[in-house]
Motif scaffolding. Structure first.
Motif, PDB file in Angstrom:
ATOM      1  N   THR A  76       0.831  -1.194   0.000  1.00  0.00           N
ATOM      2  CA  THR A  76       0.000   0.000   0.000  1.00  0.00           C
ATOM      3  C   THR A  76       0.867   1.246   0.000  1.00  0.00           C
ATOM      4  O   THR A  76       2.006   1.208   0.454  1.00  0.00           O
ATOM      5  CB  THR A  76      -0.940  -0.045   1.224  1.00  0.00           C
ATOM      6  OG1 THR A  76      -2.210   0.390   0.901  1.00  0.00           O
ATOM      7  CG2 THR A  76      -0.467   0.759   2.355  1.00  0.00           C
ATOM      8  N   TYR A  77       0.329   2.319  -0.540  1.00  0.00           N
ATOM      9  CA  TYR A  77       0.989   3.611  -0.519  1.00  0.00           C
ATOM     10  C   TYR A  77       0.165   4.560   0.330  1.00  0.00           C
ATOM     11  O   TYR A  77      -1.049   4.660   0.153  1.00  0.00           O
ATOM     12  CB  TYR A  77       1.105   4.211  -1.926  1.00  0.00           C
ATOM     13  CG  TYR A  77       2.121   3.525  -2.794  1.00  0.00           C
ATOM     14  CD1 TYR A  77       3.452   3.918  -2.776  1.00  0.00           C
ATOM     15  CD2 TYR A  77       1.750   2.494  -3.643  1.00  0.00           C
ATOM     16  CE1 TYR A  77       4.388   3.299  -3.583  1.00  0.00           C
ATOM     17  CE2 TYR A  77       2.675   1.866  -4.450  1.00  0.00           C
ATOM     18  CZ  TYR A  77       3.992   2.277  -4.414  1.00  0.00           C
ATOM     19  OH  TYR A  77       4.919   1.657  -5.209  1.00  0.00           O
ATOM     20  N   ASN A  78       0.824   5.225   1.234  1.00  0.00           N
ATOM     21  CA  ASN A  78       0.215   6.303   1.999  1.00  0.00           C
ATOM     22  C   ASN A  78       0.979   7.574   1.639  1.00  0.00           C
ATOM     23  O   ASN A  78       2.087   7.506   1.112  1.00  0.00           O
ATOM     24  CB  ASN A  78       0.290   6.025   3.499  1.00  0.00           C
ATOM     25  CG  ASN A  78      -0.553   4.840   3.887  1.00  0.00           C
ATOM     26  OD1 ASN A  78      -1.733   4.795   3.611  1.00  0.00           O
ATOM     27  ND2 ASN A  78       0.078   3.843   4.507  1.00  0.00           N
ATOM     28  N   TYR A  79       0.416   8.697   1.947  1.00  0.00           N
ATOM     29  CA  TYR A  79       1.029   9.962   1.557  1.00  0.00           C
ATOM     30  C   TYR A  79       1.207  10.851   2.765  1.00  0.00           C
ATOM     31  O   TYR A  79       0.355  10.915   3.640  1.00  0.00           O
ATOM     32  CB  TYR A  79       0.184  10.655   0.480  1.00  0.00           C
ATOM     33  CG  TYR A  79       0.037   9.763  -0.717  1.00  0.00           C
ATOM     34  CD1 TYR A  79       1.038   9.695  -1.668  1.00  0.00           C
ATOM     35  CD2 TYR A  79      -1.059   8.922  -0.842  1.00  0.00           C
ATOM     36  CE1 TYR A  79       0.942   8.825  -2.740  1.00  0.00           C
ATOM     37  CE2 TYR A  79      -1.170   8.055  -1.906  1.00  0.00           C
ATOM     38  CZ  TYR A  79      -0.167   8.010  -2.846  1.00  0.00           C
ATOM     39  OH  TYR A  79      -0.263   7.136  -3.893  1.00  0.00           O
ATOM     40  N   GLU A  80       2.338  11.524   2.785  1.00  0.00           N
ATOM     41  CA  GLU A  80       2.663  12.458   3.852  1.00  0.00           C
ATOM     42  C   GLU A  80       2.790  13.844   3.225  1.00  0.00           C
ATOM     43  O   GLU A  80       3.420  14.004   2.177  1.00  0.00           O
ATOM     44  CB  GLU A  80       3.979  12.040   4.503  1.00  0.00           C
ATOM     45  CG  GLU A  80       4.417  12.957   5.617  1.00  0.00           C
ATOM     46  CD  GLU A  80       5.701  12.463   6.247  1.00  0.00           C
ATOM     47  OE1 GLU A  80       5.605  11.791   7.286  1.00  0.00           O
ATOM     48  OE2 GLU A  80       6.777  12.724   5.682  1.00  0.00           O
ATOM     49  N   PHE A  81       2.202  14.826   3.869  1.00  0.00           N
ATOM     50  CA  PHE A  81       2.257  16.208   3.411  1.00  0.00           C
ATOM     51  C   PHE A  81       3.050  16.972   4.458  1.00  0.00           C
ATOM     52  O   PHE A  81       2.698  16.962   5.632  1.00  0.00           O
ATOM     53  CB  PHE A  81       0.834  16.752   3.266  1.00  0.00           C
ATOM     54  CG  PHE A  81       0.738  18.077   2.577  1.00  0.00           C
ATOM     55  CD1 PHE A  81       1.660  18.475   1.628  1.00  0.00           C
ATOM     56  CD2 PHE A  81      -0.303  18.927   2.868  1.00  0.00           C
ATOM     57  CE1 PHE A  81       1.549  19.701   0.985  1.00  0.00           C
ATOM     58  CE2 PHE A  81      -0.430  20.149   2.234  1.00  0.00           C
ATOM     59  CZ  PHE A  81       0.493  20.533   1.292  1.00  0.00           C
ATOM     60  N   SER A  82       4.138  17.607   4.048  1.00  0.00           N
ATOM     61  CA  SER A  82       5.024  18.213   5.046  1.00  0.00           C
ATOM     62  C   SER A  82       5.672  19.496   4.548  1.00  0.00           C
ATOM     63  O   SER A  82       5.682  19.790   3.356  1.00  0.00           O
ATOM     64  CB  SER A  82       6.115  17.211   5.442  1.00  0.00           C
ATOM     65  OG  SER A  82       6.909  16.880   4.324  1.00  0.00           O
ATOM     66  N   LEU A  83       6.223  20.228   5.488  1.00  0.00           N
ATOM     67  CA  LEU A  83       7.169  21.304   5.229  1.00  0.00           C
ATOM     68  C   LEU A  83       8.525  20.649   5.342  1.00  0.00           C
ATOM     69  O   LEU A  83       8.907  20.170   6.403  1.00  0.00           O
ATOM     70  CB  LEU A  83       7.039  22.420   6.266  1.00  0.00           C
ATOM     71  CG  LEU A  83       5.829  23.321   6.133  1.00  0.00           C
ATOM     72  CD1 LEU A  83       5.699  24.217   7.366  1.00  0.00           C
ATOM     73  CD2 LEU A  83       5.932  24.162   4.891  1.00  0.00           C
TER      74      LEU A  83
END
Length: 105
Positions: A37-44
């Motif tokens: 599975t692929y999960n996504y992280e949104f970051s600075l």
């Protein structure tokens, strides 16, 4: 590939203090066991040499190489109050309830 940032996402992104030499970045997190599975992280985060820059609606977002390899369609970043950011493609919602993580000081 086209990357669109909605007006709602833009207004929320403008509320973050963006450190020098850092940007908003979406990264794929690959996990697996019996299935993958692929999960996504949104970051600075700081930008890496293999990250790809997208600009829309006066904002800049970078995507890592794994995300670009895995998603080969236009994407849209949206924001919904109380829910967070959503990463949407024409055929599916890749991720919702995304919150910006601060990886830089």
């Amino acid at each position: 590939m086209k990357f669109t940032i909605t007006d709602q996402a833009k207004e929320k992104l403008k509320t973050y203090d963006l450190p020098e030499d850092a940007s908003f970045k979406i990264t794929s997190i690959f996990s697996g066991g019996c299935s993958y599975t692929y999960n996504y992280e949104f970051s600075l985060d700081y930008i890496q040499a293999d990250d790809t820059k997208f600009e829309d609606n006066g904002m800049t977002i970078y995507l890592d190489a794994l995300t670009l390899k895995h998603i080969d369609e236009d994407l849209k970043l949206d924001y919904v109050d109380g829910t967070g950011f959503r990463l949407i493609g024409p055929g599916q919602i890749y991720s919702f309830h995304l919150n910006v993580k601060r990886k830089v000081k």
